[in-house]
Design a protein around this motif. Structure first.
Motif, mmCIF file in Angstrom:
data_model
loop_
_atom_site.group_PDB
_atom_site.id
_atom_site.type_symbol
_atom_site.label_atom_id
_atom_site.label_comp_id
_atom_site.label_asym_id
_atom_site.label_seq_id
_atom_site.Cartn_x
_atom_site.Cartn_y
_atom_site.Cartn_z
ATOM 1 N N VAL A 182 -8.614 0.137 -2.108
ATOM 2 C CA VAL A 182 -7.417 0.936 -1.822
ATOM 3 C C VAL A 182 -7.196 1.963 -2.933
ATOM 4 N N MET A 183 -7.341 1.531 -4.185
ATOM 5 C CA MET A 183 -7.117 2.446 -5.304
ATOM 6 C C MET A 183 -8.158 3.545 -5.337
ATOM 7 N N ALA A 184 -9.391 3.215 -4.978
ATOM 8 C CA ALA A 184 -10.436 4.243 -4.930
ATOM 9 C C ALA A 184 -10.140 5.253 -3.823
ATOM 10 N N ALA A 185 -9.631 4.760 -2.694
ATOM 11 C CA ALA A 185 -9.281 5.665 -1.593
ATOM 12 C C ALA A 185 -8.152 6.606 -2.006
ATOM 13 N N VAL A 186 -7.165 6.063 -2.711
ATOM 14 C CA VAL A 186 -6.049 6.900 -3.177
ATOM 15 C C VAL A 186 -6.547 7.918 -4.192
ATOM 16 N N ARG A 187 -7.480 7.513 -5.040
ATOM 17 C CA ARG A 187 -8.053 8.438 -6.022
ATOM 18 C C ARG A 187 -8.745 9.600 -5.320
ATOM 19 N N TRP A 245 -13.197 -11.032 -3.671
ATOM 20 C CA TRP A 245 -12.843 -10.358 -2.421
ATOM 21 C C TRP A 245 -11.515 -9.621 -2.565
ATOM 22 N N VAL A 246 -10.525 -10.258 -3.187
ATOM 23 C CA VAL A 246 -9.237 -9.603 -3.407
ATOM 24 C C VAL A 246 -9.418 -8.386 -4.302
ATOM 25 N N PHE A 247 -10.261 -8.522 -5.327
ATOM 26 C CA PHE A 247 -10.518 -7.387 -6.211
ATOM 27 C C PHE A 247 -11.147 -6.242 -5.431
ATOM 28 N N LEU A 248 -12.002 -6.576 -4.454
ATOM 29 C CA LEU A 248 -12.605 -5.546 -3.598
ATOM 30 C C LEU A 248 -11.530 -4.841 -2.784
ATOM 31 N N LEU A 249 -10.603 -5.598 -2.207
ATOM 32 C CA LEU A 249 -9.527 -5.000 -1.424
ATOM 33 C C LEU A 249 -8.677 -4.066 -2.279
ATOM 34 N N VAL A 250 -8.225 -4.578 -3.428
ATOM 35 C CA VAL A 250 -7.348 -3.799 -4.302
ATOM 36 C C VAL A 250 -8.085 -2.578 -4.843
ATOM 37 N N GLU A 292 -3.796 -0.180 7.958
ATOM 38 C CA GLU A 292 -4.507 -0.674 9.134
ATOM 39 C C GLU A 292 -5.903 -1.158 8.769
ATOM 40 N N VAL A 293 -6.615 -0.383 7.971
ATOM 41 C CA VAL A 293 -7.969 -0.761 7.567
ATOM 42 C C VAL A 293 -7.940 -2.071 6.767
ATOM 43 N N THR A 294 -6.991 -2.177 5.855
ATOM 44 C CA THR A 294 -6.880 -3.394 5.042
ATOM 45 C C THR A 294 -6.541 -4.598 5.915
ATOM 46 N N TRP A 295 -5.602 -4.418 6.844
ATOM 47 C CA TRP A 295 -5.245 -5.513 7.741
ATOM 48 C C TRP A 295 -6.445 -5.955 8.587
ATOM 49 N N LEU A 296 -7.220 -4.993 9.101
ATOM 50 C CA LEU A 296 -8.375 -5.338 9.921
ATOM 51 C C LEU A 296 -9.406 -6.139 9.122
ATOM 52 N N GLN A 297 -9.562 -5.812 7.829
ATOM 53 C CA GLN A 297 -10.475 -6.586 6.989
ATOM 54 C C GLN A 297 -9.997 -8.024 6.846
ATOM 55 N N ILE A 298 -8.707 -8.169 6.585
ATOM 56 C CA ILE A 298 -8.146 -9.510 6.404
ATOM 57 C C ILE A 298 -8.169 -10.288 7.711
ATOM 58 N N ASP A 299 -7.708 -9.653 8.791
ATOM 59 C CA ASP A 299 -7.648 -10.326 10.086
ATOM 60 C C ASP A 299 -9.045 -10.698 10.569
ATOM 61 N N GLY A 300 -10.010 -9.816 10.372
ATOM 62 C CA GLY A 300 -11.374 -10.114 10.788
ATOM 63 C C GLY A 300 -11.946 -11.301 10.033
ATOM 64 N N ILE A 329 0.838 -1.203 0.000
ATOM 65 C CA ILE A 329 0.000 0.000 0.000
ATOM 66 C C ILE A 329 0.871 1.251 0.000
ATOM 67 N N GLY A 330 1.939 1.221 0.779
ATOM 68 C CA GLY A 330 2.837 2.378 0.818
ATOM 69 C C GLY A 330 3.427 2.693 -0.540
ATOM 70 N N SER A 331 3.783 1.657 -1.297
ATOM 71 C CA SER A 331 4.376 1.888 -2.616
ATOM 72 C C SER A 331 3.373 2.539 -3.559
ATOM 73 N N TYR A 332 2.103 2.105 -3.488
ATOM 74 C CA TYR A 332 1.104 2.672 -4.393
ATOM 75 C C TYR A 332 0.721 4.088 -3.989
ATOM 76 N N VAL A 333 0.537 4.306 -2.694
ATOM 77 C CA VAL A 333 0.183 5.656 -2.230
ATOM 78 C C VAL A 333 1.296 6.643 -2.586
ATOM 79 N N THR A 334 2.525 6.231 -2.368
ATOM 80 C CA THR A 334 3.657 7.114 -2.678
ATOM 81 C C THR A 334 3.726 7.401 -4.165
ATOM 82 N N TRP A 335 3.588 6.356 -4.974
ATOM 83 C CA TRP A 335 3.609 6.565 -6.435
ATOM 84 C C TRP A 335 2.456 7.473 -6.855
#
Length: 240
Positions: free
Chosen positions: A180-185, A172-177, A206-214, A106-112
């Motif tokens: 994140v991209m929609a949030a960055v947009r 589900w993975v497509f939803l996660l990815v 953190e939000v992504t991890w909580l989704q996966i961990d939950g 996520i850090g790499s995409y947000v930074t880019w």
């Protein structure tokens, strides 16, 4: 023999022309990315003349390498997606804990994205004259890589998942990815990037991890807080 020589000469010329054409296309695309990054507001249109001036070729010559403006715009979008994809794929590795992997990707995409807002806006545009969307294709390809990564972790943990969960993994993975991209947009559309980049990365991770961990917790799956490369040892110890 003479006929064979002529054929070889013709083929050689054809290959040289194809190489020249590919090189000129690449140079024009690079020029377009420079214009987007340097001269335009994010989301603003750029003209063929601007691209031609930056690439050092006449406007009419530029169209020797592209069928039309639609072909040119799609080529620009594909190159933007390729560059963003290279950044993402370079971080999608089995190094570190699951939380660390999430934060790194996520850090790499947000930074880019924050460094290339104009390119991101252009890649998101619907090109006139076509239904093709290179960004959607790129998201799908990256989601497939993330799905493979998750599948590898599931196999490494030697846990069983239901057929329904297996079938739902890709969406589900497509939803996660996509999320994140929609949030960055949304974040990069602001006049001022608030919160700052580091804070935003931490929040998304953190939000992504909580989704996966939950989700895995609800399936009684335990994700050890260990680097992925150590999970095999952990699994062996659990079975012994």
């Amino acid at each position: 023999m003479a006929g064979s020589s002529r054929d070889g000469t013709t083929d050689g010329r054809k290959r040289r022309w194809q190489q020249h054409n590919a090189e000129r296309r690449a140079a024009v695309i690079d020029a377009a990315l420079t214009v987007l990054s340097r001269e335009s507001e994010p989301g603003a249109d750029i003209s063929v003349q601007q691209i031609a001036d930056e690439s050092g070729v006449h406007r009419t010559v530029l169209y020797r390498y592209f069928e039309d403006r639609t072909d040119l715009d799609l080529a620009i979008q594909r190159e933007i997606c390729r560059r963003a994809g290279d950044v993402l794929l370079s971080t999608t590795t089995l190094e570190g804990t699951v939380k660390e992997i999430i934060h790194r990707v996520i850090g790499s995409y947000v930074t880019w994205g924050s460094d290339n807002i104009a390119l991101l806006r252009f890649a998101e545009k619907q090109v006139n004259g076509t239904t093709e969307r290179p960004l959607d294709d790129a998201i799908g390809q990256f989601a497939e890589q993330v799905e493979l990564l998750i599948g590898g972790i599931i196999a490494l943990l030697d846990v069983e998942i239901t057929d329904n969960d297996q079938d739902a993994l890709a969406p589900w993975v497509f939803l996660l990815v996509g999320g994140v991209m929609a949030a960055v947009r949304s974040w990069t559309s602001r006049d001022e990037l608030r919160p700052d980049t580091s804070t935003f990365i931490d929040l998304l991770a953190e939000v992504t991890w909580l989704q996966i961990d939950g989700l895995v917790t609800s399936r009684n799956i335990v994700l050890p807080d260990l680097p992925i490369e150590q999970l095999l040892t952990f699994t062996d110890a659990k079975e012994s």
